[in-house]
Design an enzyme around this catalytic site. Structure first.
Site, PDB file in Angstrom:
ATOM      1  N   HIS A 120       0.822  -1.206   0.000  1.00  0.00           N
ATOM      2  CA  HIS A 120       0.000   0.000   0.000  1.00  0.00           C
ATOM      3  C   HIS A 120       0.858   1.260   0.000  1.00  0.00           C
ATOM      4  CE1 HIS A 120       0.775   0.805   4.300  1.00  0.00           C
ATOM      5  NE2 HIS A 120       0.573  -0.493   4.514  1.00  0.00           N
ATOM      6  N   CYS A 136       3.203  -4.858   6.613  1.00  0.00           N
ATOM      7  CA  CYS A 136       2.873  -4.607   5.212  1.00  0.00           C
ATOM      8  C   CYS A 136       4.073  -4.013   4.466  1.00  0.00           C
ATOM      9  CB  CYS A 136       1.689  -3.653   5.103  1.00  0.00           C
ATOM     10  SG  CYS A 136       0.110  -4.381   5.616  1.00  0.00           S
TER      11      CYS A 136
END
Length: 241
Positions: A120, A136
């Site tokens: 992301h 992440c």
């Protein structure tokens, strides 16, 4: 006079038909380019056989054309902190969205079985290049927007760190409740030996514990729910320099 009126009416009808048909064609072509999960996000169609490779230790993400074995794009990323490491292994992109906030302008979720992880954007661009996330993979917003437009659902994403595969973070003493690629590898080894019947999901639950206890008993090892160096060795898991 009537002939002139008929010609005007016919011309008007033809104009209306052209407008209606033209709008229909435009709408159809436009709809094909819209991601209706995020109506403001337009898709860029790329028919190449693409995959993503992420070198967690080097903080680099590569977009690779599998047919030509060429690197199409390369980006610097941020990955997980020491206490919240980025998962290792091979997964698929199963979500694409525009979330905003701390997730930046785009989100691409991975089917990591033991948690919610993805690639992301970020509202902290200065974190790129460091161990900074909760697991992440972070990218600059301009980079994730470009990557988002190039890859499709089910694109393969492989995350590696050095030469030790799922044990790149070292040998943990595993206990019930632990999650990760190392747990997944232990499950695979127990399954290969006929002890584990559950899913290879990287979650140390009751099924893994039951299989471990039976394995330890059959191999005359101390009975414990901890998986330590002796258990790793008996399962044939040895790190070689």
């Amino acid at each position: 006079m009537f002939r002139k009126v008929k010609l005007i009416l016919l011309s008007f009808v033809l104009v209306i038909i052209v407008v209606v048909v033209g709008n229909a064609i435009h709408t159809n072509l436009t709809r094909k380019g819209i991601d209706y999960d995020n109506k403001d996000v337009y898709k860029s169609h790329d028919d190449r056989n693409l995959a993503i490779l992420i070198e967690v230790d080097k903080k680099l993400l590569y977009l690779i054309d599998l047919d030509t074995n060429e690197i199409v794009k390369q980006y610097v990323v941020a990955t997980g902190k020491a206490d919240t490491p980025t998962p290792l292994g091979t997964f698929k992109i199963v979500e694409k969205a525009a979330w905003g906030g701390g997730f930046g302008s785009r989100w691409m979720g991975l089917n990591v079985p033991w948690g919610k992880y993805g690639i992301h954007g970020t509202d902290k661009p200065n974190s790129i290049g460091y161990n900074a996330s909760h697991g992440c993979v972070r990218m600059r917003n301009s980079d994730i927007e470009e990557l988002y437009s190039l890859v499709k659902y089910d694109t393969t994403v492989t995350l590696v760190k050095g030469d030790f595969g799922p044990f790149a973070y070292g040998f943990r003493v595993l206990k019930p409740g632990d999650r990760g690629a190392d747990v997944q590898e232990v499950q695979k080894r127990l399954k290969q030996r006929g002890y584990y019947e559950g899913s290879i999901d990287g979650v140390y639950g009751d099924g893994t514990k039951y299989a471990l206890l039976k394995f330890l008993k059959d191999n005359n090892l101390p009975i414990t729910d901890r998986i330590d160096s002796n258990t790793y060795k008996k399962l044939g898991i040895i790190l070689m320099d």
